[in-house]
Design a protein around this motif. Structure first.
Motif, PDB file in Angstrom:
ATOM      1  N   LEU A  68       1.018  -1.108   0.217  1.00 17.93           N
ATOM      2  CA  LEU A  68       0.003  -0.171   0.314  1.00 17.93           C
ATOM      3  C   LEU A  68       1.148   1.532  -0.206  1.00 17.93           C
ATOM      4  O   LEU A  68       0.644   2.132  -0.622  1.00 17.93           O
ATOM      5  N   VAL A  72       1.470   3.873  -2.964  1.00 16.38           N
ATOM      6  CA  VAL A  72       0.791   5.690  -2.971  1.00 16.38           C
ATOM      7  C   VAL A  72       2.460   6.637  -3.615  1.00 16.38           C
ATOM      8  O   VAL A  72       2.428   7.550  -3.985  1.00 16.38           O
ATOM      9  N   PHE A  84      -6.807  10.974  -4.033  1.00 14.69           N
ATOM     10  CA  PHE A  84      -6.274   9.038  -3.622  1.00 14.69           C
ATOM     11  C   PHE A  84      -7.984   8.819  -3.660  1.00 14.69           C
ATOM     12  O   PHE A  84      -8.752   9.495  -2.807  1.00 14.69           O
ATOM     13  N   ASP A  86      -9.425   5.998  -1.469  1.00 14.76           N
ATOM     14  CA  ASP A  86      -9.628   4.551  -0.528  1.00 14.76           C
ATOM     15  C   ASP A  86     -10.045   4.096   0.027  1.00 14.76           C
ATOM     16  O   ASP A  86     -10.632   4.499   1.181  1.00 14.76           O
ATOM     17  N   THR A  89     -10.306   0.801   3.766  1.00  9.95           N
ATOM     18  CA  THR A  89      -9.231   2.091   4.682  1.00  9.95           C
ATOM     19  C   THR A  89      -8.796   0.946   5.546  1.00  9.95           C
ATOM     20  O   THR A  89      -7.441   1.128   6.004  1.00  9.95           O
ATOM     21  N   ASN A  96      -1.390   5.393   6.608  1.00  6.22           N
ATOM     22  CA  ASN A  96      -1.587   5.539   5.499  1.00  6.22           C
ATOM     23  C   ASN A  96      -1.590   6.473   5.230  1.00  6.22           C
ATOM     24  O   ASN A  96      -0.384   6.568   4.924  1.00  6.22           O
ATOM     25  N   THR A  97      -2.736   6.253   3.590  1.00  6.88           N
ATOM     26  CA  THR A  97      -2.317   6.442   2.657  1.00  6.88           C
ATOM     27  C   THR A  97      -1.879   8.582   2.508  1.00  6.88           C
ATOM     28  O   THR A  97      -1.164   8.550   1.634  1.00  6.88           O
ATOM     29  N   VAL A 110      -6.750  12.909  -0.515  1.00  9.30           N
ATOM     30  CA  VAL A 110      -7.537  11.663   0.163  1.00  9.30           C
ATOM     31  C   VAL A 110      -8.613  11.692   1.052  1.00  9.30           C
ATOM     32  O   VAL A 110      -9.212  12.367   2.032  1.00  9.30           O
ATOM     33  N   TYR A 112     -11.282   8.800   1.491  1.00 10.76           N
ATOM     34  CA  TYR A 112     -11.108   7.699   2.791  1.00 10.76           C
ATOM     35  C   TYR A 112     -12.558   6.702   2.687  1.00 10.76           C
ATOM     36  O   TYR A 112     -13.761   7.526   2.938  1.00 10.76           O
ATOM     37  N   MET A 165      -7.945   3.651  -4.972  1.00 11.20           N
ATOM     38  CA  MET A 165      -7.173   2.329  -4.339  1.00 11.20           C
ATOM     39  C   MET A 165      -8.596   1.042  -3.461  1.00 11.20           C
ATOM     40  O   MET A 165      -9.293   1.695  -2.666  1.00 11.20           O
TER      41      MET A 165
END
Ligand SMILES: C[S@@+](CC[C@H](N)C(=O)[O-])C[C@H]1O[C@@H](n2cnc3c(N)ncnc32)[C@H](O)[C@@H]1O
Length: 275
Positions: A68, A72, A84, A86, A89, A96-97, A110, A112, A165
């Motif tokens: 992961l 990223v 992103f 994600d 999650t 974390n992303t 991002v 999530y 993702m």
């Protein structure tokens, strides 16, 4: 929203998990396998039963988590991605992303998405952000792509490339729930130059141990695992250009070291680009 999760259930699904600590849930079992503390006795019992059938699960989840972070990093540093989405999650962990992406590109945005109330309860930990970027959290089910895309549009600009993702989540979607169709809908919403990063539990690596681990997990858990083989995982990238090195065991996807490359896993992973 950027400061707290949404509490609404995904439309059309009765399967939204409730906060029942007496039954194992994938987010908490995965947290247990990773060595985290956000899990309960039922999660540990299901996790241990699966480990007894296949001890490699522990290195597998670590290799997945490292995959992961590397995907990223690749997407932010090499592919120039700044957005992103994600989905699946998990309970916050290391790298974390948004942390990986914003360390490279502070303006990364991002979103999530997870359907587990325990992940929702931890969402605040995911919602830190650089001032230049943004993070937000959506409480929704992967199968409800319309709800995800509608809410994500509050934060992401769908006229610009997005990395979708799906890391270690699609094995929670049965064939009868059309995993390929879910990906098609998500990738139809993002423009050319967007990416799909995906990892998936393998049915064809140590197949006997894997099948027994899944059987034991499924006997004890709220949500069921559906392992898939290399051909099935590769088919999920239909219409996308799979970047080098292709669909490989996650530890062999652009590893940083020999040690990382040789950490065994039973997970296929790849990154695909939309033309
Ligand atoms: C194995 S964890 C993976 C976490 C993280 N992506 C990683 O790879 O480290 C799977 C996550 O997907 C979430 N999940 C499972 N089924 C889902 C669904 N139908 N919709 C949204 N999230 C789901 C679980 O709650 C859990 O947090």
């Amino acid at each position: 929203m950027t400061s707290e999760g949404r509490g609404d259930s995904p439309a059309g699904h009765d399967e939204h998990p409730t906060f029942d600590t007496g039954v194992a849930h994938v987010a908490r079992v995965y947290n247990y396998w990773l060595g985290g503390k956000d899990n309960y006795a039922a999660d540990r019992a299901a996790g241990d039963a699966a480990i007894a059938a296949n001890p490699d699960i522990v290195t597998s989840v670590r290799a997945n988590r490292a995959f992961l972070a590397r995907t990223v990093r690749y997407l932010a540093a090499e592919a120039g991605i700044r957005q992103f989405l994600d989905i699946g999650t998990g309970i916050p962990s290391a790298n974390n992303t948004h942390e990986v992406a914003q360390a490279i590109a502070p303006d990364s945005r991002v979103v999530y998405v997870d359907n587990d109330p325990v992940v929702l309860a931890h969402a605040r930990a995911l919602l830190t952000s650089t001032s230049e970027g943004a993070t937000s959290y959506i409480d929704a089910d992967l199968r409800d792509t319309e709800a995800i895309l509608a809410q994500a549009a509050d934060s992401l600009d769908f006229s610009k490339p997005v990395a979708v993702m799906l890391i270690a989540v699609l094995h929670m979607i049965g064939d009868d729930q059309d995993p390929a169709g879910i990906i098609t809908k998500l990738m139809a919403a993002v423009p050319p130059g967007s990416y799909l990063a995906l990892s998936h539990v393998a049915s064809d690596i140590n197949p006997e141990k894997q099948a027994e681990a899944a059987r034991r997990y499924n006997e004890r858990a709220y949500d069921k695992q559906n392992h898939r083989d290399l051909g099935q995982v590769t088919a999920l990238f239909a219409g996308l250009e799979i970047v080098e090195p292709g669909v490989v065991v996650v530890q062999q996807w652009r590893p940083d070291s020999d040690a990382e490359a040789s950490t065994p896993s039973a997970m296929w992973g790849a990154v695909g680009r939309k033309h």
